[in-house]
Write an enzyme that holds these catalytic residues in place. Structure first.
Site, short mmCIF file in Angstrom:
data_model
loop_
_atom_site.label_atom_id
_atom_site.label_comp_id
_atom_site.label_asym_id
_atom_site.label_seq_id
_atom_site.Cartn_x
_atom_site.Cartn_y
_atom_site.Cartn_z
N HIS B 37 0.84 -1.20 0.00
CA HIS B 37 0.00 0.00 0.00
C HIS B 37 0.88 1.24 0.00
CE1 HIS B 37 0.93 -0.57 4.23
NE2 HIS B 37 0.36 0.56 4.57
N HIS B 39 1.44 3.84 2.01
CA HIS B 39 2.00 4.58 3.13
C HIS B 39 3.52 4.57 2.96
CE1 HIS B 39 -1.81 4.12 5.81
NE2 HIS B 39 -1.81 5.25 5.13
N ASP B 41 6.25 4.29 4.59
CA ASP B 41 7.19 3.28 5.10
C ASP B 41 7.16 1.99 4.28
OD1 ASP B 41 4.58 3.16 6.19
OD2 ASP B 41 5.22 1.90 7.85
N HIS B 117 -7.25 -1.82 6.03
CA HIS B 117 -6.35 -0.77 6.51
C HIS B 117 -6.97 0.59 6.17
CE1 HIS B 117 -2.67 0.51 8.29
NE2 HIS B 117 -2.10 0.94 7.19
N ASP B 187 -0.35 -3.87 5.86
CA ASP B 187 -0.81 -3.62 7.23
C ASP B 187 -2.30 -3.93 7.27
OD1 ASP B 187 1.76 -2.61 7.47
OD2 ASP B 187 1.14 -0.55 7.75
N HIS B 245 7.07 -4.88 12.04
CA HIS B 245 6.40 -3.58 11.84
C HIS B 245 6.04 -2.93 13.18
CE1 HIS B 245 3.36 -0.69 10.22
NE2 HIS B 245 4.10 -0.75 9.14
#
Lengths: 280, 280
Positions: B37, B39, B41, B117, B187, B245
Site C-alpha cells: 500500500h 503509506h 514506510d 487498513h 498492514d 512492523h
C-alpha cells in the site's frame, strides 16, 4: 547549515533522516529546506522526512524552496497516503534561470545561483548581513547614552554628549567581525559565469563528480571535475573549498587522489566526507 | 523472498537499497516488486532503486505490482528527472478489494489478500505449485521407460511395460516434498475474514504494530497487536509466525516482551529483526 542553532537543509537524498539521526542532528530545528534540482540523489529523502514530522506532531511551518515539480511530487504522495499533514508546508517555487533572493531574516540572506545542469538547477548562497559595530563601553564611561544613542552609534554615528562634547564614532567603537558567506554549487558544469555570484565566498562547496582525467564524461553529464571545482574557487577568490558528490565509481580509497587534484590548483580544499563539520 | 535464487521484493521502504547492500542481497536478481500500500514506510525506497537500476544499466523488465497511484508517482518523478530509464517497467495495478492471482511461473503462484487498513492495501501469498512425484529408479531397473513415460509416472500414472507388466504408481514413486506457502499480511486490522486466504500457511508474516495493551490504538489505526497476529496464526493453522512492523515507540529492548505476548497464544512465533533470514 547551522546558523545560531537554526538548521537549514540543503538537498535531501534518500535516507537523509537516518543520517541525521546517526550524526545527532536535531532535525526538528529545520524550518527551511532548499532543493537544488529534481535528480533523485538530491531529493528522494524529503517525503520520508515530511511524514516523520507528521508522526512527530510538528506544528511549525516548513518552508520548501525547490523546482515547482516537487510540489506536485509531494502533493500526489500526500494525497495517495490518505493523510493530511498536521503542520503547514509553505512551498517556494524556484526560478532556476536567474539569481534571486529567496530567504531573509534579521541575520542572513539566501540567494539562488543559476547552475548549468541537465535539468533546471539552482545553487544557493548564504550571506550574513552587515553586522553592527561593537561599542567600547569604557570610552563612554563619563556619559550616559540612551538606548537609541547606542543603536545609532552601532550603525556608525558619532555621539554628542548633553554638554556638546563630540565622540567620533571611530574612537568609541570597534568594527564587527566580517560577515561570512557560504556558497553551495551542485550540480553544475564549470562556467566562468558562476563566478560573479560566488565571488569572495568564505566557504565554497562545489561538486566534483569526476577526476580530472574524466573531463569528457563531466562535460557530457554536466558535472564538474576536481580541477573545475578548484578553478572555480580560485577565480572566485574563495577562501576555502569543499568538494563532494563523487561518482560511485570512486571508492573511499580514491578520495585522497581526488583531493590532491583539487589542491594542486586550490590548496585550501577539503573533502565532504559524510558526517564532517566545517566551521565558519 | 528468495525462491531458487530469484528474488521477489515485498515492500520497499526508504533506504531499502542501502539495507540490501548491507546484507549482501544481490538486488539485480529482483524482477518482481510487490507493494502492499501507499503509506511511505512501505514504498518510499522504490524510486531510488529504480534510478539505481538505471545507472547500473539494467536490461531486464522490472515488474511492479501495486496500487495504480504508484504508477503516477513513478512516472511523475521519472518525467521530472529528465531521464528515461534504460530498462522497461511493467506495472501491474492491484485491485485491493479482492484476492487475485497476480503472478505465476512453472514453480510458484502469487495471490493477493485483501487487507483491512486505512487506505487500499493487499497482502500477498506465495504458494509453491504441486510438485511432481519422484521416481524410484531401482523399481524400474528391468525396464527402459521413455522420457514421456517418466513424465506420466511423475504425474501419477502407472507404468505398463512393453510385455504388459503393470507397475502401480505407488510402487515406483515417492511423494514429493509438500508444497510450501508463505503469507505476508501488512498492514491490516485483525479480522476472521483473512483466515480463508492464509489457511495452513507454512510461514505467516503478520504485522504487530502494537503490544496487547494498545488494542484501542491498534483498532483506531487499523493495525494488529501482538495478540491479533498470534490469533490469526492460530485460527489459520499456520505452522510458524513472524511478527514485525513494530511501532517506533518500542525500543529494541521491548521486543522480547512483544514476542512473549504472541508466544502465549501461538508459541511458534519469531521476531522480524532486520537482516534475519527465515528458511522454509
Amino acid at each position: 547549515v547551522n546558523f545560531q542553532d537554526e538548521l537549514f537543509l540543503l538537498d535531501c537524498g534518500e535516507a537523509t533522516q537516518m543520517q541525521m539521526r546517526k550524526y545527532n542532528i536535531k532535525f526538528q530545528r529545520i524550518n527551511h529546506i532548499f532543493i537544488t534540482h529534481l535528480h533523485g540523489d538530491h531529493y528522494l529523502g524529503i517525503m520520508g522526512l515530511l511524514f516523520t514530522y507528521h508522526l512527530l506532531g510538528r506544528e511549525k511551518t516548513l518552508h520548501i524552496y525547490a523546482s515547482p515539480g516537487l510540489r506536485d511530487i509531494i502533493n500526489l504522495q500526500i494525497h495517495l497516503s490518505g493523510c493530511s499533514l498536521v503542520y503547514p508546508i509553505q512551498f517556494h517555487p524556484l526560478n532556476h534561470s536567474l539569481s534571486e533572493k529567496i530567504f531573509e531574516n534579521d541575520k542572513i540572506i539566501v540567494e539562488t545561483i543559476p547552475m548549468i545542469h541537465r535539468i533546471p538547477t539552482s545553487g544557493f548562497i548564504f550571506r550574513e548581513k552587515q553586522k553592527l559595530k561593537n561599542i567600547r563601553i569604557e570610552a563612554l564611561a563619563d556619559e550616559n547614552p540612551s538606548h537609541d544613542d547606542f543603536e545609532n552609534i552601532r550603525r556608525g554615528a558619532d555621539f554628542i554628549s548633553p554638554n556638546g562634547k563630540i565622540y567620533p564614532n571611530d574612537d568609541i567603537t570597534v568594527n564587527p567581525p566580517p560577515s561570512r558567506s557560504f556558497s553551495h554549487c551542485s550540480d553544475t558544469l564549470f562556467s566562468d559565469s558562476l563566478v560573479k555570484y560566488i565571488k569572495n565566498s568564505d566557504l565554497l562547496y562545489c561538486e566534483a563528480t569526476f577526476s580530472k582525467d574524466k573531463a569528457d564524461k563531466a562535460s557530457e553529464k554536466f558535472h564538474c571535475t576536481t580541477e573545475d571545482a578548484a578553478m572555480l574557487a580560485k577565480i572566485a577568490d574563495a577562501r576555502r573549498l569543499i568538494i563532494g558528490h563523487f561518482s560511485a565509481r570512486y571508492e573511499d580509497i580514491d578520495l585522497n587522489s581526488l583531493l590532491l587534484e583539487s589542491k594542486n590548483i586550490f590548496p585550501n580544499t577539503e573533502l565532504a566526507i559524510e558526517g564532517s563539520v566545517f566551521n565558519l
